[in-house]
Design a protein around this motif. Structure first.
Motif, PDB file in Angstrom:
ATOM      1  N   GLY A 190       1.249  -1.479  -0.574  1.00 14.76           N
ATOM      2  CA  GLY A 190      -0.216   0.197  -0.188  1.00 14.76           C
ATOM      3  C   GLY A 190       1.395   1.329   0.446  1.00 14.76           C
ATOM      4  N   LEU A 191       0.210   2.422  -0.384  1.00 11.49           N
ATOM      5  CA  LEU A 191       0.940   4.103  -0.675  1.00 11.49           C
ATOM      6  C   LEU A 191       0.944   4.211   0.694  1.00 11.49           C
ATOM      7  N   THR A 192       2.048   5.051   0.813  1.00 10.46           N
ATOM      8  CA  THR A 192       2.141   6.075   1.818  1.00 10.46           C
ATOM      9  C   THR A 192       1.449   7.309   1.612  1.00 10.46           C
ATOM     10  N   LYS A 193       1.677   8.142   0.269  1.00 16.49           N
ATOM     11  CA  LYS A 193       0.328   9.603  -0.432  1.00 16.49           C
ATOM     12  C   LYS A 193       0.233   8.483  -1.605  1.00 16.49           C
ATOM     13  N   LYS A 194      -0.519  10.000  -2.407  1.00 12.91           N
ATOM     14  CA  LYS A 194      -1.204   9.440  -2.844  1.00 12.91           C
ATOM     15  C   LYS A 194      -2.090  10.465  -3.195  1.00 12.91           C
TER      16      LYS A 194
END
Lengths: 368, 134
Positions: free
Chosen positions: A284-288
């Motif tokens: 999963g991403l830490t920022k989007k």
């Protein structure tokens, strides 16, 4: 003010004669606007605009190993270019997942043409050199200095270009590439652009750049053509939801975080950055990256803080008036849990919190 | 193609100017304040002007507002000390007046001058013009 000599394209004196305001962009003295950013923006949405983007970089990759090399250094899948004369959008990604640059790769008859950002020409060149060692039959050539590039963009672009070439443009797909002769010189062009409109990016030897500009203008007058600067290029690409290197992309941001999943092919085999991108996808991403619309006359701008109940959760990377859509729009990086469509956030504009809603990107999608 | 290759910007003789690119038009002890044609041209398409309320007292060189164009944000500075007696509310809905007519309908504030000596430090049209072409 810098003491460094600014580079200029072969059109610099033409721009100045046309009343352009010139600014330093990545070491280049470039037109930011001619008459008005709003009028240039609307010309591209409604008719046709012409941009000098000759400051961009062009590299040729040739030799038996060219295909494998390009496949290794980009995140998209070069095998999508099934036959010569077509192009794709992609990025150079670092082993840690950060982005070196974003670019367009053209597959031509005997080589690949890579078109990169002006601000990254030297960095990209070194990056490619550094990763070319294990490829035996490979030749890299930097043709940036010899290559003029004009972007003809807007709903009238096809009709206009048809007047000066014999190519069947009506049946030319998006991201296709072709060659033609204009007067006595050669041009080549992709059905590509950075505005959200139909259009072409036209390559020409710098010796013929000024002539090509004049011809496109002479013919374009009947179509209401306007010269467009980097100001309108920025507002157009933002409205069209396209990232700008240095804003939405940089060495600490991956193309996945920027929402460019369509151009990242993790199943294509080995390539630079694959492991890091794979891990991001798994964990999963830490920022989007999100699109925002604010309810304010004051505009959201790059660097402004995004918060929820006073707690900072992100930062605006680009923002402007959405000139065609008619409201302020912005890109921001936020924690993924705040990236849902419809989420209400605040943007801090000069110490005031302004309401912002997460909305769909692109902010503008053409219907013609 | 641009109709007027090199646009000419005007600086009316009867106005006074300051180096932060505001002008003042003096009538008795009242001064009308706006930004110069040079400033409007540099900003490009103005999208928003944020102005103080009438009744506010501000000193010379105080920030009195903010002007935004598509490309940039700039602060606006008081060319003289005084009390604001009128604000051009039309700019809220028609910020483009600053581009179209900066010395007329694009004015920003009217102030009651506290000290007419402030005017002495200001530039003439000729001196301001020389300052901006530098």
């Amino acid at each position: 003010m810098t003491t460094m000599q600014l580079k200029e394209t072969a059109l610099a004196s033409t721009h100045k004669k046309m009343g352009a305001r010139m600014v330093d962009f990545a070491g280049w003295n470039m037109p930011v606007q001619y008459k008005s950013i709003i009028s240039e923006h609307m010309a591209v949405r409604n008719k046709v605009g012409l941009f000098d983007v000759s400051h961009m970089g062009e590299f040729l990759v040739s030799g038996q190993d060219a295909h494998n090399f390009v496949q290794y250094v980009i995140a998209n899948d070069v095998n999508k270019l099934k036959s010569p004369n077509c192009a794709l959008y992609t990025q150079f990604v670092k082993p840690d997942g950060g982005t070196i640059d974003d670019l367009i790769v053209y597959r031509r008859e005997h080589d690949f043409l890579l078109v990169v950002n002006a601000s990254n020409i030297e960095k990209d060149w070194q990056w490619l050199q550094k990763h070319s060692n294990s490829f035996k039959d490979l030749k890299l050539t930097d043709i940036s200095d010899r290559t003029g590039l004009l972007a003809l963009q807007g709903p009238k672009a096809q009709e206009l270009l048809s007047k000066i070439t014999s190519t069947d443009l009506a049946n030319m797909p998006s991201f296709a590439y072709d060659k033609a002769k204009v007067n006595n010189f050669d041009i080549s062009f992709g059905r590509t652009g950075y505005t959200g409109e139909d259009g072409f990016e036209i390559f020409v030897d710098v010796d013929h750049l000024d002539k090509l500009w004049q011809i496109l203008f002479d013919v374009g007058n009947n179509f209401g053509i306007e010269a467009c600067g980097l100001g309108a290029r920025d507002t157009l690409r933002l409205e069209a939801g396209l990232p700008l290197y240095g804003h939405e992309l940089d060495e600490s941001t991956s193309p996945l975080e920027a929402g460019l999943d369509f151009s990242v092919k993790l199943d294509k085999g080995e390539f630079l950055g694959k492991d890091a991108l794979y891990k991001q996808k798994e964990l999963g991403l830490t920022k989007k990256l999100i699109g925002l619309r604010t309810e304010s006359q004051a505009l959201p701008r790059a660097g402004y803080e995004v918060n929820i109940d006073g707690t900072k959760i992100g930062t605006i990377t680009s923002g402007s008036q959405g000139i065609f859509v008619g409201y302020p729009i912005a890109f921001a990086y936020v924690e993924p849990k705040y990236a849902k469509l419809g989420q209400i956030l605040n943007v801090t504009i000069r110490n005031n919190d302004v309401k912002a809603e997460v909305i769909k990107r692109p902010f503008y999608k053409r219907c013609h | 193609m641009a109709d007027s290759p090199s646009k000419t910007l005007s600086y009316p003789e009867e106005l006074k100017y300051v180096k932060t690119h505001e002008y003042v038009r003096v009538e008795n002890d009242t001064a009308t304040i706006g930004i110069t044609a040079f400033a409007a041209d540099q900003l490009g398409d103005v999208t928003y002007v944020e102005l103080p309320k009438a009744g506010t007292k501000l000193n010379k060189e105080d920030k009195f507002g903010v002007i935004e164009s598509v490309k940039s944000v700039s602060d606006l500075y008081m060319p003289a000390t005084g009390e604001i007696v009128a604000v051009n509310d039309r700019l809220l809905s028609e910020p483009e007046l600053v581009n179209l007519d900066c010395y007329g309908t694009g004015w920003m504030l009217k102030i009651k001058l506290s000290n007419t000596n402030d005017l002495q430090d200001m530039l003439s049209a000729k001196a301001y013009k020389e300052f901006v072409v530098e």
